[in-house]
Design a protein around this motif. Structure first.
Motif, PDB file in Angstrom:
ATOM      1  N   PRO A 105       1.160  -1.284   0.026  1.00  0.00           N
ATOM      2  CA  PRO A 105       0.039   0.132   0.006  1.00  0.00           C
ATOM      3  C   PRO A 105       0.895   1.102  -0.127  1.00  0.00           C
ATOM      4  N   GLU A 106       1.506   1.361   1.032  1.00  0.00           N
ATOM      5  CA  GLU A 106       2.766   2.817   1.184  1.00  0.00           C
ATOM      6  C   GLU A 106       3.404   2.820  -0.425  1.00  0.00           C
ATOM      7  N   GLU A 107       3.310   1.770  -1.029  1.00  0.00           N
ATOM      8  CA  GLU A 107       4.391   2.160  -2.938  1.00  0.00           C
ATOM      9  C   GLU A 107       3.382   2.454  -3.891  1.00  0.00           C
ATOM     10  N   ARG A 108       2.210   2.368  -3.525  1.00  0.00           N
ATOM     11  CA  ARG A 108       0.688   2.319  -4.453  1.00  0.00           C
ATOM     12  C   ARG A 108       0.545   4.015  -5.163  1.00  0.00           C
ATOM     13  N   ILE A 109       1.587   4.563  -5.808  1.00  0.00           N
ATOM     14  CA  ILE A 109       1.916   5.496  -6.257  1.00  0.00           C
ATOM     15  C   ILE A 109       1.106   5.883  -7.910  1.00  0.00           C
ATOM     16  N   ALA A 110       0.217   6.339  -7.988  1.00  0.00           N
ATOM     17  CA  ALA A 110      -0.178   7.344  -9.445  1.00  0.00           C
ATOM     18  C   ALA A 110       0.114   8.747  -9.469  1.00  0.00           C
ATOM     19  N   THR A 111       0.324   9.019 -10.734  1.00  0.00           N
ATOM     20  CA  THR A 111       0.842  10.450 -11.017  1.00  0.00           C
ATOM     21  C   THR A 111       0.513  10.452 -12.149  1.00  0.00           C
ATOM     22  N   PHE A 112      -0.380  12.551 -12.874  1.00  0.00           N
ATOM     23  CA  PHE A 112      -1.217  12.232 -14.112  1.00  0.00           C
ATOM     24  C   PHE A 112      -0.732  14.154 -14.328  1.00  0.00           C
ATOM     25  N   ASP A 113      -0.142  14.104 -15.427  1.00  0.00           N
ATOM     26  CA  ASP A 113      -0.285  15.014 -15.984  1.00  0.00           C
ATOM     27  C   ASP A 113      -1.849  15.930 -16.120  1.00  0.00           C
ATOM     28  N   GLN A 114      -2.220  17.324 -15.893  1.00  0.00           N
ATOM     29  CA  GLN A 114      -3.472  17.490 -16.294  1.00  0.00           C
ATOM     30  C   GLN A 114      -3.471  18.228 -17.539  1.00  0.00           C
ATOM     31  N   ASP A 115      -2.874  19.165 -18.115  1.00  0.00           N
ATOM     32  CA  ASP A 115      -3.401  19.513 -19.194  1.00  0.00           C
ATOM     33  C   ASP A 115      -3.427  18.725 -20.305  1.00  0.00           C
ATOM     34  N   ILE A 172       7.538  13.844  -4.156  1.00  0.00           N
ATOM     35  CA  ILE A 172       6.639  12.929  -3.517  1.00  0.00           C
ATOM     36  C   ILE A 172       7.583  11.711  -2.907  1.00  0.00           C
ATOM     37  N   GLY A 173       9.274  11.208  -3.356  1.00  0.00           N
ATOM     38  CA  GLY A 173       9.781  11.008  -2.987  1.00  0.00           C
ATOM     39  C   GLY A 173       9.798   8.951  -3.212  1.00  0.00           C
ATOM     40  N   ARG A 174       9.065   8.682  -4.366  1.00  0.00           N
ATOM     41  CA  ARG A 174       8.636   7.699  -4.847  1.00  0.00           C
ATOM     42  C   ARG A 174       8.706   7.419  -5.734  1.00  0.00           C
ATOM     43  N   ARG A 175       8.800   6.288  -6.441  1.00  0.00           N
ATOM     44  CA  ARG A 175       9.048   6.273  -8.063  1.00  0.00           C
ATOM     45  C   ARG A 175       7.077   5.599  -8.720  1.00  0.00           C
ATOM     46  N   PRO A 176       6.626   5.668  -9.333  1.00  0.00           N
ATOM     47  CA  PRO A 176       5.547   6.023  -9.750  1.00  0.00           C
ATOM     48  C   PRO A 176       4.724   4.721  -9.976  1.00  0.00           C
ATOM     49  N   HIS A 177       3.883   4.034 -10.033  1.00  0.00           N
ATOM     50  CA  HIS A 177       3.760   2.362 -10.357  1.00  0.00           C
ATOM     51  C   HIS A 177       3.209   2.714 -11.190  1.00  0.00           C
ATOM     52  N   ALA A 178       2.174   3.604 -11.209  1.00  0.00           N
ATOM     53  CA  ALA A 178       1.352   3.997 -12.717  1.00  0.00           C
ATOM     54  C   ALA A 178       1.506   5.953 -12.901  1.00  0.00           C
ATOM     55  N   ALA A 179       1.343   6.129 -14.584  1.00  0.00           N
ATOM     56  CA  ALA A 179       1.712   7.114 -14.793  1.00  0.00           C
ATOM     57  C   ALA A 179       1.171   7.543 -16.299  1.00  0.00           C
ATOM     58  N   PHE A 180       0.016   8.733 -15.732  1.00  0.00           N
ATOM     59  CA  PHE A 180      -0.733   9.176 -17.079  1.00  0.00           C
ATOM     60  C   PHE A 180       0.150  10.654 -17.909  1.00  0.00           C
ATOM     61  N   GLY A 181      -0.639  10.305 -19.343  1.00  0.00           N
ATOM     62  CA  GLY A 181       0.052  11.758 -20.096  1.00  0.00           C
ATOM     63  C   GLY A 181      -0.347  12.218 -21.189  1.00  0.00           C
TER      64      GLY A 181
END
Length: 352
Positions: free
Chosen positions: A74-84, A265-274
């Motif tokens: 759970p502590e590693e579950r990071i997802a990042t999203f570009d906005q525009d 953030i200090g953690r590599r994402p497991h999911a990323a959207f752009g």
């Protein structure tokens, strides 16, 4: 998207988007909770069945099942999203660019000596052909004048006031209503399964933090964006305040995105959207990690319901949120998922 800061402007984007219709008054309303809530038994009701939807569902399933070899703590579950262009509309102009240009009259009202000084005189003229010819130095002056030199509280109040009155020229709706319903469902599905969702944007960090929680359910501390310096001081009443300074701290675009992720953030994402070349390095950084990784690009290929631009996949070229053939090819080669607005989304906006 490209960064919106005095020292981090993408000149081609800025100059190509100056010829857009003026901002019209509107209302700022949060996305209704019902619009974000999934239909019973379906976490992604606004998605058509297909490879993109299945990739999201499979990723969440295998990374949250403790019996799966791809399980993510759970502590590693990071997802990042570009906005525009990823979470909301970016055409025909980035909303914060519109804000900066729209702020020029207010700045001149407080500093009348600027009325006949360039580049303010050109912006006030409304001559978009002349505005498109402004130099990089001119643009830096405009951005410095509209984004700095005020307290953080003053900036927040001014930006919020603008968001409450500005409307998109096509839909005549507040920018905060032009969020993508399918992506709201992805955010919710990830959070329902223990993922922490972050916005990682080339836009101004302070600007996005004003509305991120009410619009996306993402609190301001989970917004990583292009950031300027602030300076601590005291008012005449002795109360402390922060002043926004014309100094760039983080250019959160391209390589700045993984740099910002590491810093904030200090953690590599497991999911990323752009959706554009500005997100390439964020998706590459995500892909380079071990274990299950979800990398997705939104392809704007629906001119009827939204916009169509690339120039990937033979779509029209653009200077705003360009997705090039080279990045499209990289995505295909490396197994990233490409989301087709036209084919993968049943609807685009919550109000539809």
């Amino acid at each position: 998207m490209d960064p919106i800061t005095p020292s981090g402007i993408n000149r081609r984007v800025m100059l190509s988007t100056l010829a857009v219709l003026p901002v019209l008054p509107g209302l700022l309303r949060p996305v209704p909770a019902a619009a974000q809530a999934p239909a019973a038994g379906s976490p992604l009701p606004s998605w058509n069945d297909g490879a993109a939807k299945q990739a999201i569902l499979d990723f969440v399933r295998v990374t949250t099942d403790q019996a799966s070899p791809s399980y993510v703590r759970p502590e590693e579950r990071i997802a990042t999203f570009d906005q525009d262009g990823t979470l909301w509309v970016e055409h025909p102009m980035y909303s914060q660019v519109v804000y900066c240009l729209d702020r020029v009259p207010a700045v001149v009202a407080k500093r009348p000596e600027l009325r006949n000084a360039e580049p303010f005189k050109t912006v006030l003229s409304g001559n978009r052909e002349a505005m498109a010819k402004l130099s990089m130095h001119d643009l830096e002056i405009i951005l410095a004048a509209t984004l700095t030199g005020m307290s953080v509280d003053e900036f927040n109040a001014e930006a919020l006031r603008w968001l409450e009155t500005a409307r998109h020229p096509r839909w005549q709706r507040p920018y905060t209503e032009l969020v993508y319903q399918p992506m709201l469902e992805v955010l919710r599905h990830l959070r329902d399964n223990g993922y922490k969702t972050y916005i990682v944007t080339g836009g101004g960090q302070d600007f996005v933090r004003i509305y991120s929680e009410r619009v996306y359910g993402i609190p301001p501390e989970q917004v990583v964006g292009t950031a300027g310096a602030t300076k601590y001081g005291y008012g005449q009443d002795g109360k402390p305040f922060l002043t926004k300074e014309p100094k760039l701290l983080l250019n959160d675009n391209n390589a700045g995105k993984p740099e910002g992720i590491h810093l904030m953030i200090g953690r590599r994402p497991h999911a990323a959207f752009g959706n554009s070349n500005g997100d390439r390095e964020m998706l590459e950084w995500t892909d380079a990690g071990a274990g299950a990784r979800l990398k997705m690009l939104v392809l704007h290929d629906d001119a009827t319901r939204e916009y169509a631009y690339g120039p990937a996949a033979g779509l029209p070229d653009t200077k705003v949120g360009a997705l090039t053939a080279a990045l499209y090819g990289e995505a295909r080669k490396d197994g990233w998922s490409v989301i087709s607005m036209r084919n993968d989304w049943k609807r685009i906006f919550p109000f539809e």
